[in-house]
Design a protein around this motif. Structure first.
Motif, PDB file in Angstrom:
ATOM      1  N   GLY A 113       0.826  -1.286   0.029  1.00  0.00           N
ATOM      2  CA  GLY A 113      -0.018   0.089  -0.131  1.00  0.00           C
ATOM      3  C   GLY A 113       1.058   1.336  -0.073  1.00  0.00           C
ATOM      4  N   TYR A 114       2.066   1.011   0.260  1.00  0.00           N
ATOM      5  CA  TYR A 114       3.022   2.389  -0.008  1.00  0.00           C
ATOM      6  C   TYR A 114       4.260   2.192  -0.919  1.00  0.00           C
ATOM      7  CZ  TYR A 114       0.716   3.731   4.407  1.00  0.00           C
ATOM      8  OH  TYR A 114      -0.230   3.977   5.232  1.00  0.00           O
ATOM      9  N   TYR A 115       4.311   3.372  -1.498  1.00  0.00           N
ATOM     10  CA  TYR A 115       5.655   3.554  -1.858  1.00  0.00           C
ATOM     11  C   TYR A 115       6.986   4.016  -1.106  1.00  0.00           C
ATOM     12  CZ  TYR A 115       2.697   3.847  -6.420  1.00  0.00           C
ATOM     13  OH  TYR A 115       1.946   3.816  -7.601  1.00  0.00           O
ATOM     14  N   CYS A 116       7.866   3.494  -1.104  1.00  0.00           N
ATOM     15  CA  CYS A 116       8.903   3.441  -0.158  1.00  0.00           C
ATOM     16  C   CYS A 116      10.148   4.044  -0.429  1.00  0.00           C
ATOM     17  CB  CYS A 116       9.202   2.249   0.472  1.00  0.00           C
ATOM     18  SG  CYS A 116       7.619   1.402   1.076  1.00  0.00           S
ATOM     19  N   LYS A 166       1.421   6.524   0.276  1.00  0.00           N
ATOM     20  CA  LYS A 166       0.288   5.945  -0.438  1.00  0.00           C
ATOM     21  C   LYS A 166       0.248   6.528  -1.774  1.00  0.00           C
ATOM     22  CE  LYS A 166      -2.867   4.673   3.049  1.00  0.00           C
ATOM     23  NZ  LYS A 166      -4.147   4.801   3.519  1.00  0.00           N
ATOM     24  N   LYS A 167       0.601   7.804  -1.994  1.00  0.00           N
ATOM     25  CA  LYS A 167       0.631   8.467  -3.212  1.00  0.00           C
ATOM     26  C   LYS A 167       1.803   8.542  -4.009  1.00  0.00           C
ATOM     27  CE  LYS A 167      -0.809  12.544  -5.955  1.00  0.00           C
ATOM     28  NZ  LYS A 167      -1.488  11.749  -7.163  1.00  0.00           N
ATOM     29  N   GLN A 168       2.050   8.054  -5.060  1.00  0.00           N
ATOM     30  CA  GLN A 168       3.420   8.030  -5.725  1.00  0.00           C
ATOM     31  C   GLN A 168       3.887   9.626  -6.024  1.00  0.00           C
ATOM     32  OE1 GLN A 168       4.050   6.255  -9.553  1.00  0.00           O
ATOM     33  NE2 GLN A 168       6.144   5.792  -8.984  1.00  0.00           N
ATOM     34  N   PRO A 169       4.873  10.100  -5.326  1.00  0.00           N
ATOM     35  CA  PRO A 169       5.251  11.318  -5.682  1.00  0.00           C
ATOM     36  C   PRO A 169       5.700  11.551  -6.880  1.00  0.00           C
ATOM     37  CG  PRO A 169       6.784  10.178  -3.642  1.00  0.00           C
ATOM     38  CD  PRO A 169       5.954   9.228  -4.313  1.00  0.00           C
ATOM     39  N   ALA A 181      -0.709   1.518  -4.698  1.00  0.00           N
ATOM     40  CA  ALA A 181       0.620   1.080  -4.479  1.00  0.00           C
ATOM     41  C   ALA A 181       0.815  -0.357  -3.953  1.00  0.00           C
ATOM     42  CB  ALA A 181       1.316   2.137  -3.414  1.00  0.00           C
ATOM     43  N   SER A 182       1.382  -1.326  -4.511  1.00  0.00           N
ATOM     44  CA  SER A 182       1.766  -2.429  -3.984  1.00  0.00           C
ATOM     45  C   SER A 182       2.973  -2.669  -3.457  1.00  0.00           C
ATOM     46  CB  SER A 182       1.435  -3.590  -5.128  1.00  0.00           C
ATOM     47  OG  SER A 182       2.195  -3.395  -6.222  1.00  0.00           O
ATOM     48  N   ALA A 183       3.206  -3.957  -2.634  1.00  0.00           N
ATOM     49  CA  ALA A 183       4.567  -4.043  -2.028  1.00  0.00           C
ATOM     50  C   ALA A 183       5.383  -4.144  -3.238  1.00  0.00           C
ATOM     51  CB  ALA A 183       4.461  -5.326  -1.414  1.00  0.00           C
ATOM     52  N   LYS A 184       6.692  -3.444  -2.830  1.00  0.00           N
ATOM     53  CA  LYS A 184       7.643  -3.417  -3.956  1.00  0.00           C
ATOM     54  C   LYS A 184       8.840  -3.085  -3.262  1.00  0.00           C
ATOM     55  CE  LYS A 184       5.396  -0.217  -5.943  1.00  0.00           C
ATOM     56  NZ  LYS A 184       5.243   0.450  -7.181  1.00  0.00           N
TER      57      LYS A 184
END
Length: 271
Positions: free
Chosen positions: A52-55, A73-76, A264-267
């Motif tokens: 659920g997060y972009y990291c 949560k949102k892609q920058p 966002a999916s696990a990445k």
């Protein structure tokens, strides 16, 4: 928009104490972490880039030291790793995510508690950082600077203020520096806009039962540009569980970050 900031004092340690399980229940849009104390290759994506997060991580060159991270949560629109100062960037103390007009920064300001040399490094950072913030204030962007600033501003911000006036983190020069920052009318201590109470601490020493006795310091902040003054809607410090020697600082803003159409999916955390 909910933003959480935490000095994790080791992100692997915080994970083992349940931080990520708690984090996923908070419905936060952005999480800022300081003092990750890890290299990216040491972190398993399934644990340290939750679904659920972009990291995004910015590590220190020295292993087991410093480091910052930002989850969203949102892609920058853009990620900036480092402030552009080689000595500071080598210690992994700054990462910025830009979302339209908004910049959210995870900042770990140097500490001077380990000795005079480090205190001088802290002072030099402060000398450079104030003009940097002045430039930011004039840029027309909205800013939320989250993190461990390693300074308690006023007497209300630490329990034993009388005995700490000669100690790093509450030195007169440090406090005047923060006063000068806020006096510019460009920057605000978002927490104090809604909470003026005493004993609102975010860090406790591991010595002398400081946590149990609530002998703490408020050194973690979300410092915002003046344009966001009326956007702060709720503030809290989470103390029901302990993930670090710091506590998570949680703030809600009446601010539209925007929706992320592709959840966002696990990445793997981006390099």
């Amino acid at each position: 928009m909910r933003i959480i900031t935490l000095n994790a004092n080791g992100i692997r340690s915080a994970e083992s104490k349940g931080f990520f399980k708690w984090m996923l229940l908070q419905n936060a849009d952005i999480i800022c972490i300081q003092e990750t104390k890890a290299q990216l290759y040491q972190l398993k994506p399934e644990l340290f880039c939750p679904t659920g997060y972009y990291c995004f991580y910015h590590d220190a060159e020295k292993k087991g030291y410093s480091g910052v991270a930002l989850f969203s949560k949102k892609q920058p629109d853009k990620i900036i790793r480092g402030i552009g100062w080689p000595d500071i960037d080598a210690e992994g103390r700054f990462i910025e995510a830009q979302f339209g007009k908004l910049s959210v920064i995870s900042l770990y300001l140097p500490s001077g508690t380990s000795g005079a040399d480090r205190q001088q490094i802290k002072f030099k950072f402060m000398d450079r950082f104030l003009p940097y913030l002045q430039e930011c204030a004039q840029s027309g962007r909205d800013y939320i600077i989250c993190g461990d600033w390693n300074i308690a501003h006023k007497e209300i911000d630490l329990k034993n203020w009388r005995g700490n006036q000669k100690n790093s983190g509450f030195l007169p020069e440090e406090r005047v520096w923060l006063t000068q920052l806020f006096a510019s009318n460009h920057w605000l201590d978002a927490f104090r806009l809604l909470n003026q109470e005493a004993e609102q601490y975010t860090w406790w020493s591991n010595r002398g039962q400081a946590w149990k006795k609530n002998v703490g310091w408020r050194i973690d902040y979300q410092i915002i540009s003046a344009s966001l003054k009326d956007k702060v809607s709720a503030v809290s410090i989470y103390k029901d569980e302990r993930f670090s020697d710091h506590a998570p600082l949680i703030m809600d803003y009446d601010y539209e970050l925007g929706s992320n159409a592709d959840n966002a999916s696990a990445k793997v955390p981006e390099l």
